[in-house]
Design an enzyme around this catalytic site. Structure first.
Site, mmCIF file in Angstrom:
data_model
loop_
_atom_site.group_PDB
_atom_site.id
_atom_site.type_symbol
_atom_site.label_atom_id
_atom_site.label_comp_id
_atom_site.label_asym_id
_atom_site.label_seq_id
_atom_site.Cartn_x
_atom_site.Cartn_y
_atom_site.Cartn_z
ATOM 1 N N LYS A 191 0.861 -1.188 0.000
ATOM 2 C CA LYS A 191 0.000 0.000 0.000
ATOM 3 C C LYS A 191 0.891 1.229 0.000
ATOM 4 O O LYS A 191 1.844 1.305 0.784
ATOM 5 C CB LYS A 191 -0.875 -0.008 1.251
ATOM 6 C CG LYS A 191 -1.423 1.377 1.631
ATOM 7 C CD LYS A 191 -2.468 1.300 2.705
ATOM 8 C CE LYS A 191 -2.859 2.700 3.171
ATOM 9 N NZ LYS A 191 -4.074 2.710 3.970
ATOM 10 N N LYS A 193 0.871 5.197 0.759
ATOM 11 C CA LYS A 193 0.187 6.389 1.277
ATOM 12 C C LYS A 193 0.508 7.550 0.349
ATOM 13 O O LYS A 193 1.679 7.888 0.138
ATOM 14 C CB LYS A 193 0.693 6.683 2.696
ATOM 15 C CG LYS A 193 0.276 7.982 3.296
ATOM 16 C CD LYS A 193 -1.219 8.157 3.424
ATOM 17 C CE LYS A 193 -1.883 7.020 4.152
ATOM 18 N NZ LYS A 193 -3.303 7.118 4.356
ATOM 19 N N ASP A 221 -3.446 5.277 -1.510
ATOM 20 C CA ASP A 221 -4.390 5.913 -0.581
ATOM 21 C C ASP A 221 -4.071 7.403 -0.421
ATOM 22 O O ASP A 221 -3.277 7.785 0.442
ATOM 23 C CB ASP A 221 -4.298 5.207 0.780
ATOM 24 C CG ASP A 221 -5.173 5.878 1.844
ATOM 25 O OD1 ASP A 221 -6.017 6.726 1.480
ATOM 26 O OD2 ASP A 221 -5.016 5.542 3.032
ATOM 27 N N ASN A 223 -5.958 9.638 0.801
ATOM 28 C CA ASN A 223 -6.747 10.213 1.915
ATOM 29 C C ASN A 223 -7.649 11.368 1.463
ATOM 30 O O ASN A 223 -7.667 12.448 2.081
ATOM 31 C CB ASN A 223 -5.838 10.689 3.053
ATOM 32 C CG ASN A 223 -5.438 9.541 3.976
ATOM 33 O OD1 ASN A 223 -4.263 9.250 4.122
ATOM 34 N ND2 ASN A 223 -6.409 8.870 4.577
ATOM 35 N N GLU A 246 -7.937 3.421 -2.718
ATOM 36 C CA GLU A 246 -8.393 3.744 -1.361
ATOM 37 C C GLU A 246 -8.579 5.241 -1.174
ATOM 38 O O GLU A 246 -7.618 6.020 -1.318
ATOM 39 C CB GLU A 246 -7.376 3.199 -0.344
ATOM 40 C CG GLU A 246 -7.779 3.464 1.096
ATOM 41 C CD GLU A 246 -6.816 2.827 2.108
ATOM 42 O OE1 GLU A 246 -6.156 1.821 1.785
ATOM 43 O OE2 GLU A 246 -6.724 3.367 3.232
ATOM 44 N N ASN A 269 -11.433 4.169 4.633
ATOM 45 C CA ASN A 269 -11.506 4.303 6.085
ATOM 46 C C ASN A 269 -11.912 5.731 6.425
ATOM 47 O O ASN A 269 -11.809 6.150 7.571
ATOM 48 C CB ASN A 269 -10.171 3.976 6.759
ATOM 49 C CG ASN A 269 -9.040 4.848 6.278
ATOM 50 O OD1 ASN A 269 -8.367 4.512 5.294
ATOM 51 N ND2 ASN A 269 -8.808 5.974 6.924
ATOM 52 N N ASP A 293 -11.580 -0.831 11.702
ATOM 53 C CA ASP A 293 -10.570 -0.475 12.714
ATOM 54 C C ASP A 293 -11.282 -0.535 14.053
ATOM 55 O O ASP A 293 -12.129 0.314 14.350
ATOM 56 C CB ASP A 293 -10.025 0.923 12.423
ATOM 57 C CG ASP A 293 -8.934 1.342 13.409
ATOM 58 O OD1 ASP A 293 -8.943 0.836 14.555
ATOM 59 O OD2 ASP A 293 -8.092 2.174 13.047
ATOM 60 N N HIS A 320 -7.775 -0.953 8.633
ATOM 61 C CA HIS A 320 -7.056 0.325 8.659
ATOM 62 C C HIS A 320 -6.144 0.386 9.880
ATOM 63 O O HIS A 320 -6.393 -0.272 10.884
ATOM 64 C CB HIS A 320 -8.106 1.443 8.740
ATOM 65 C CG HIS A 320 -7.591 2.754 9.215
ATOM 66 N ND1 HIS A 320 -7.675 3.163 10.529
ATOM 67 C CD2 HIS A 320 -6.981 3.760 8.552
ATOM 68 C CE1 HIS A 320 -7.148 4.377 10.648
ATOM 69 N NE2 HIS A 320 -6.724 4.762 9.467
ATOM 70 N N ASN A 322 -3.473 3.217 12.374
ATOM 71 C CA ASN A 322 -2.732 4.446 12.699
ATOM 72 C C ASN A 322 -1.454 3.995 13.414
ATOM 73 O O ASN A 322 -1.302 2.811 13.709
ATOM 74 C CB ASN A 322 -3.554 5.342 13.635
ATOM 75 C CG ASN A 322 -4.678 6.062 12.922
ATOM 76 O OD1 ASN A 322 -5.847 5.892 13.230
ATOM 77 N ND2 ASN A 322 -4.335 6.899 11.960
HETATM 78 O O1 GKR Z 1 -0.415 7.694 9.506
HETATM 79 O O2 GKR Z 1 -0.342 9.391 8.176
HETATM 80 C C1 GKR Z 1 -0.859 8.363 8.568
HETATM 81 C C2 GKR Z 1 -2.075 7.838 7.845
HETATM 82 O O3 GKR Z 1 -2.449 8.728 6.835
HETATM 83 C C3 GKR Z 1 -3.218 7.616 8.812
HETATM 84 O O4 GKR Z 1 -3.427 8.774 9.570
HETATM 85 C C4 GKR Z 1 -4.496 7.225 8.119
HETATM 86 O O5 GKR Z 1 -5.543 7.271 9.051
HETATM 87 O O6 GKR Z 1 -3.419 5.077 7.691
HETATM 88 C C5 GKR Z 1 -4.539 5.826 7.601
HETATM 89 C C6 GKR Z 1 -5.291 5.616 6.323
HETATM 90 O O7 GKR Z 1 -5.253 4.536 5.785
HETATM 91 O O8 GKR Z 1 -5.992 6.518 5.878
HETATM 92 MG MG MG Z 2 -6.725 4.994 4.300
#
Ligand code: GKR
Ligand code: MG
Length: 424
Positions: A191, A193, A221, A223, A246, A269, A293, A320, A322
């Site tokens: 995955k 981010k 992802d 976000n 995602e 999520n 989660d 999910h 953190n």
């Molecule tokens: O740890 O920066 C991070 C992630 O972006 C987290 O805050 C997210 O809640 O891992 C998470 C996600 O899948 O969106």
């Molecule tokens: Mg996510």
């Protein structure tokens, strides 16, 4: 059997400078470690959010749980509901990526924190693994995925020695990060981010990962940091490279429109975070995979309910995460072991945590061949290392952070940085 001691200990552990849609991780992540002890000497453990609003509720609950039967989860829920109602928590800045700060999640967060500890205690008393209280294990090896982040080499002002992962701001560095994570942990899916660099660059990273790791399922992802047109454009570039897409774009309506326009399976999520959003998502067909989660879905048993609802409505389930330590990882593993329709490898931030920052005896939980093993040891199979707990609590007291705020942290690097969504 009655509860005679409840201890909530806030801790802080070193967290790398990981980039995300809001900004960047602060140098320390906050958690709370929960211990419940019964009058006949059994101990149950939990781990939850250590952000100020979540912690305040957990600390208020400490005294109120004394004398309770640890099997009485309905009474636990009623006490949590009454305490939250009396406190009227408010959402704080940055709550979106930090569910520990989200007022609407206060009951489910606090209930979950203690439910895990109650179940762990029950299972120790009965001398069975916690998963047996969830109906038994349908698998004993829980697959997790390599969770890659764009990152800086070190935090601003170098609060401590830089982590060993180094900088990751381009394709070659992301592929190197993936390689190291896969070599160290044996992950079988990846995955990324995203929502951080210009979207085309992030798509190029997926292409590079696809080339470097043929056959590995890939996810991206952002976000919710891509507008609908951007998310559609990136979907065209990504083609069928993804296992799922995602949270590319914000909102239930945005996700529904994106799915209509691209046909790609969307995971979330962010737009499905409680049962009301689940209902609305099903009506709109916003998402095809829900990332559960237990920390904010109301515990391990409500996570099972969510998985059942996903099965009923033909949706996939994954998990999910953190920034977290081993108690959370094992709680995730036990509930995942009990969910027959867990269709995808779960997320975890665990590889990002330093080996000397764990609170459980024996150090970090092993991840082997990409999996966490659920054994026949009683409860979660964990014991606290009290020396480490004290050290990480001191770190909490001295680190100065009381509430995760990735936006404010990024403003230390870039003065003009603002919370904008979608940014691209
Ligand atoms: O740890 O920066 C991070 C992630 O972006 C987290 O805050 C997210 O809640 O891992 C998470 C996600 O899948 O969106
Ligand atoms: Mg996510």
């Amino acid at each position: 059997m009655k509860i005679q001691r409840v201890t909530v200990t806030p801790i802080a552990f070193r967290d790398p400078p990981l980039l995300n849609a809001s900004g960047i991780h602060e140098p320390f992540a906050l958690r709370s470690i929960i211990e419940i002890e019964s009058d006949n000497g059994y101990i149950g453990l939990g781990e939850s959010y250590g952000d100020a609003p979540a912690l305040a509720i957990q600390q208020q609950l400490q005294e109120q749980l004394i004398g309770l039967d640890p099997f009485n989860l309905n009474q636990l829920r009623a006490i949590v509901q009454a305490t939250v109602a009396a406190n009227k928590p408010r959402s704080m800045a940055g709550a979106e990526l930090a569910p520990g700060s989200h007022a609407s999640k206060a009951v489910s967060n606090a209930y979950s924190a203690f439910e895990v500890a109650f179940l762990d205690l029950q299972a120790h008393y009965l001398k069975v693994p916690l998963v047996d209280l969830l109906g038994g294990a349908v698998r004993d090896e829980i697959p997790f995925s390599a969770y890659l982040f764009f990152k800086y080499a070190e935090h601003i002002d170098s609060p401590y020695k830089a982590d060993a992962w180094g900088e990751a701001l381009n394709e070659a560095q992301i592929v190197a990060q993936a390689r190291r994570m896969i070599e160290d942990y044996g992950f079988k899916s990846i995955k990324l981010k995203a929502g951080t660099l210009p979207p085309e660059q992030e798509v190029e990273c997926i292409k590079a990962l696809k080339k470097a790791f043929p056959g590995y399922p890939l996810r991206i992802d952002p976000n919710g940091n891509w507008s609908l047109p951007t998310a559609i454009r990136m979907a065209q570039l990504l083609g069928d490279d993804l296992q799922y897409y995602e949270d590319p774009t914000p909102g239930l309506e945005g996700m529904a429109e994106l799915h209509r326009r691209t046909g790609l399976p969307l995971a979330t999520n962010m737009v499905v975070t409680d049962f009301d959003e689940f209902r609305r998502s099903v009506a709109l067909n916003s998402t095809q995979i829900v990332l559960a989660d237990h920390h904010y879905w109301g515990g391990l048993r409500d996570t099972q309910v969510l998985a059942k609802m996903c099965q009923t409505f033909g949706l996939g389930v994954s998990m999910h995460s953190n920034s977290h330590l081993g108690i959370s990882l094992m709680a995730m593993a036990h509930v995942a072991a009990s969910v027959p329709n867990l269709d995808y490898a779960c997320d975890t931030h665990y590889p990002w945590q330093e080996p000397d920052e764990e609170v459980i005896k024996g150090g970090k939980v092993p991840i082997v061949d990409g999996c966490v093993k659920v054994t026949r040891a009683p409860g979660l199979g964990l014991e606290l290392d009290y020396g480490q707990l004290a050290r990480l609590h001191d770190q909490f007291l001295s680190c100065g952070i009381r509430q995760r705020d990735d936006v404010k942290q990024m403003q230390r690097y870039k003065l003009e940085w603002k919370a904008v969504k979608p940014r691209f």
